[in-house]
Scaffold this motif. Structure first.
Motif, mmCIF file in Angstrom:
data_model
loop_
_atom_site.group_PDB
_atom_site.id
_atom_site.type_symbol
_atom_site.label_atom_id
_atom_site.label_comp_id
_atom_site.label_asym_id
_atom_site.label_seq_id
_atom_site.Cartn_x
_atom_site.Cartn_y
_atom_site.Cartn_z
ATOM 1 N N ALA A 130 0.832 -1.199 0.000
ATOM 2 C CA ALA A 130 0.000 0.000 0.000
ATOM 3 C C ALA A 130 0.872 1.256 0.000
ATOM 4 O O ALA A 130 2.040 1.207 0.368
ATOM 5 C CB ALA A 130 -0.895 -0.005 1.240
ATOM 6 N N CYS A 131 0.261 2.376 -0.400
ATOM 7 C CA CYS A 131 0.939 3.670 -0.343
ATOM 8 C C CYS A 131 1.007 4.121 1.121
ATOM 9 O O CYS A 131 0.023 4.049 1.851
ATOM 10 C CB CYS A 131 0.156 4.673 -1.184
ATOM 11 S SG CYS A 131 0.668 6.379 -0.917
ATOM 12 N N VAL A 132 2.202 4.576 1.560
ATOM 13 C CA VAL A 132 2.365 4.981 2.960
ATOM 14 C C VAL A 132 1.588 6.266 3.254
ATOM 15 O O VAL A 132 1.127 6.482 4.369
ATOM 16 C CB VAL A 132 3.868 5.161 3.288
ATOM 17 C CG1 VAL A 132 4.072 5.755 4.676
ATOM 18 C CG2 VAL A 132 4.589 3.828 3.192
ATOM 19 N N VAL A 133 1.420 7.098 2.218
ATOM 20 C CA VAL A 133 0.783 8.404 2.454
ATOM 21 C C VAL A 133 -0.741 8.272 2.530
ATOM 22 O O VAL A 133 -1.365 8.712 3.496
ATOM 23 C CB VAL A 133 1.183 9.414 1.360
ATOM 24 C CG1 VAL A 133 0.633 10.798 1.696
ATOM 25 C CG2 VAL A 133 2.685 9.454 1.193
ATOM 26 N N CYS A 134 -1.358 7.616 1.515
ATOM 27 C CA CYS A 134 -2.827 7.615 1.477
ATOM 28 C C CYS A 134 -3.419 6.233 1.722
ATOM 29 O O CYS A 134 -4.635 6.094 1.843
ATOM 30 C CB CYS A 134 -3.318 8.154 0.133
ATOM 31 S SG CYS A 134 -2.934 7.062 -1.246
ATOM 32 N N GLY A 135 -2.580 5.200 1.802
ATOM 33 C CA GLY A 135 -3.090 3.860 2.085
ATOM 34 C C GLY A 135 -3.635 3.139 0.863
ATOM 35 O O GLY A 135 -4.076 1.989 0.979
ATOM 36 N N PRO A 141 1.084 3.306 -8.194
ATOM 37 C CA PRO A 141 0.671 4.471 -9.017
ATOM 38 C C PRO A 141 0.934 5.802 -8.309
ATOM 39 O O PRO A 141 1.267 6.791 -8.971
ATOM 40 C CB PRO A 141 -0.828 4.252 -9.212
ATOM 41 C CG PRO A 141 -1.047 2.800 -9.030
ATOM 42 C CD PRO A 141 -0.029 2.360 -8.023
ATOM 43 N N CYS A 142 0.821 5.819 -6.962
ATOM 44 C CA CYS A 142 1.097 7.050 -6.215
ATOM 45 C C CYS A 142 2.555 7.461 -6.407
ATOM 46 O O CYS A 142 2.869 8.643 -6.549
ATOM 47 C CB CYS A 142 0.825 6.867 -4.727
ATOM 48 S SG CYS A 142 -0.918 6.681 -4.304
ATOM 49 N N ILE A 143 3.457 6.449 -6.369
ATOM 50 C CA ILE A 143 4.891 6.753 -6.463
ATOM 51 C C ILE A 143 5.245 7.136 -7.894
ATOM 52 O O ILE A 143 5.849 8.192 -8.151
ATOM 53 C CB ILE A 143 5.730 5.529 -6.012
ATOM 54 C CG1 ILE A 143 5.388 5.184 -4.546
ATOM 55 C CG2 ILE A 143 7.230 5.793 -6.155
ATOM 56 C CD1 ILE A 143 5.894 3.831 -4.076
ATOM 57 N N VAL A 147 1.955 11.383 -7.034
ATOM 58 C CA VAL A 147 0.652 11.894 -6.611
ATOM 59 C C VAL A 147 0.768 12.794 -5.378
ATOM 60 O O VAL A 147 0.083 13.806 -5.267
ATOM 61 C CB VAL A 147 -0.308 10.703 -6.336
ATOM 62 C CG1 VAL A 147 -1.575 11.158 -5.642
ATOM 63 C CG2 VAL A 147 -0.632 9.990 -7.638
ATOM 64 N N HIS A 148 1.655 12.410 -4.440
ATOM 65 C CA HIS A 148 1.773 13.171 -3.183
ATOM 66 C C HIS A 148 2.996 14.072 -3.214
ATOM 67 O O HIS A 148 4.028 13.700 -3.776
ATOM 68 C CB HIS A 148 1.861 12.216 -1.988
ATOM 69 C CG HIS A 148 0.767 11.192 -1.965
ATOM 70 N ND1 HIS A 148 -0.549 11.533 -1.759
ATOM 71 C CD2 HIS A 148 0.793 9.846 -2.167
ATOM 72 C CE1 HIS A 148 -1.286 10.432 -1.811
ATOM 73 N NE2 HIS A 148 -0.496 9.398 -2.075
ATOM 74 N N SER A 149 2.879 15.250 -2.596
ATOM 75 C CA SER A 149 4.013 16.189 -2.571
ATOM 76 C C SER A 149 5.144 15.597 -1.735
ATOM 77 O O SER A 149 4.918 14.732 -0.880
ATOM 78 C CB SER A 149 3.575 17.520 -1.956
ATOM 79 O OG SER A 149 3.379 17.360 -0.569
#
Ligand SMILES: [Zn+2]
Length: 434
Positions: A130-135, A141-143, A147-149
């Protein structure tokens, strides 16, 4: 020119392949899965070291031992490499650690098989990370899509490492539980012949407060034993030799705290060994497993030259096993009375019942030394009668007075009661504290 980080990654891949070829075995590699900017941060490097040790401990417990072959640090961060027998089992355990351990989010645990081929989660039908930032799962795909600052990503990883730092390390928790067991044992009142909150039983040279001071002086010792036990490079049968100098220091600390009175010598031995065993097994270990390992650690003590302590003199004279024998057998008496600690919501009543059961069962060398076989028989019959009659208050008071008059002090049983309290507290699963 290639960036130092990309070059380091390329070299790391070649290193892993070279290690597989050199050892002819599967290879497990642990790296930090955090933004590059945090990979030299001391908080993350400390967490990395602690988590690697925990991974090694977990694998060993699951029967999938990791042998360290290389530890390195380069522009891409720290890395530790281990060889192992079963690549597939290793990958499954690695994924379980990444998912279940509170610090697993900070690690990438990669496995190459003995041919140098990487194993991935998909191939073993395991869910993607899972993505550490949004779960979100999968997190890739987040990485890839950024997607995240950078700020949000850093903040998410910092939260994980802060949560880890706030948790009590397992050896410190063992030290605290060992201390608690000593405090509970002395506080159980009344106790026939023994020091308790009401009086000093058959003793004139110590009281309740000597025991509190003594117990507090020993907490660092038990935590130290747990740390030594966690050192998996030391074989179980070599641990006793390593524990001995700590035990001698603890004895000095005890004598200093009590003004020269021996309050806890037996427990320095027994609980020191159990703390080392708990350190090795890690959190959530069952009491029976703990005692079995403690028995292995204690076994070499049976080969020791006979000592001249009161207990050891009684061992020889009456041919009873004593504290070393009980430890080497894996504390069968303490295990036997463990259920009694749940027999009553009042610690005083549950603790007394467990103590009386120990007095019936154990050939207490303290009693034999001071009161002989007749004293032991008197104590065993009295304890048995109290248990059979649900401990009427009047009989209990009489029995306590008779024990004091006869100078019978079941110190060996009291030590085993403390051991039982320790096993009881360790046996309660608390995975939030791992
Ligand atoms: Zn995300």
């Amino acid at each position: 020119m290639q960036s130092p980080v990309l070059l380091a990654r390329e070299l790391r891949w070649h290193t892993r392949q070279a290690l597989v070829r050199a050892h002819g075995q599967a290879l497990l590699s642990i790296t930090l899965r955090v933004p590059l900017s945090l990979r030299r941060d001391g908080r993350f490097l400390d967490a990395f070291e602690a988590l690697c040790a925990r991974v090694q401990q977990c694998f060993k417990q699951e029967g999938c031992a990791l042998t360290p072959v290389l530890c390195a640090r380069d522009a891409d961060g720290p890395a530790r490499h281990y060889v192992l027998q079963d690549a597939q089992a290793g990958k499954r355990l690695a994924a379980a650690f990444e998912e279940d351990h509170p610090g697993g989010l900070l690690l990438d645990i990669d496995v190459l098989d003995a041919e140098g081929q990487p194993l991935d989660r998909e191939g073993l039908h395991l869910q993607p990370r899972a993505c550490v930032v949004c779960g979100a799962r999968p997190g890739s795909p987040c990485i890839v899509g950024k997607v995240h600052s950078a700020h949000d990503t850093q903040a998410a990883f910092l939260r994980v490492v802060h949560r880890l730092a706030l948790r009590e390390p397992w050896p410190d928790r063992i030290g605290r539980l060992a201390l608690r067991s000593l405090l509970y044992e002395v506080s159980i009142s009344p106790k026939p012949g023994l020091v308790d909150r009401f009086d000093s039983g058959a003793h004139s040279d110590m009281d309740f407060y000597s025991y509190l001071d003594s117990a507090l002086s020993l907490q660092p010792y038990f935590a130290h034993c747990a740390r030594l036990g966690a050192d998996i490079d030391l074989a179980a049968d070599a641990l006793l030799t390593a524990l001995r100098p700590l035990g001698l220091e603890a004895e000095q600390a005890m004598l200093q705290a009590t003004g020269g009175v021996n309050t806890h010598r037996g427990l320095i031995f027994s609980l020191g060994i159990l703390s080392a065993a708990a350190g090795r097994l890690g959190p959530d270990c069952a009491a029976a497993d703990l005692c079995a390992l403690a028995g292995q650690i204690a076994a070499p003590s049976l080969q020791d030259a006979p000592g001249d302590s009161h207990g050891q003199q009684a061992n020889r004279r009456y041919g009873v096993p004593g504290v070393r024998g009980e430890a080497a057998l894996g504390f069968p008496s303490a295990l036997a009375v463990l259920p009694l600690l749940n027999s009553d919501p009042s610690p005083d009543r549950a603790g007394l019942r467990a103590l009386l059961a120990l007095m019936v069962r154990v050939q207490d060398t303290n009693v034999l030394y001071r009161a002989g076989e007749e004293g032991l028989r008197f104590m065993q019959q009295g304890a048995r009668a109290l248990l059979d009659t649900e401990i009427p208050a009047g009989y209990l008071t009489d029995f306590c007075r008779q024990m004091t008059d006869r100078r019978i002090s079941p110190g060996g049983c009291a030590d085993l009661l403390a051991v039982a309290f320790f096993l009881h507290s360790i046996d309660t699963p608390c995975s939030a504290l791992t």
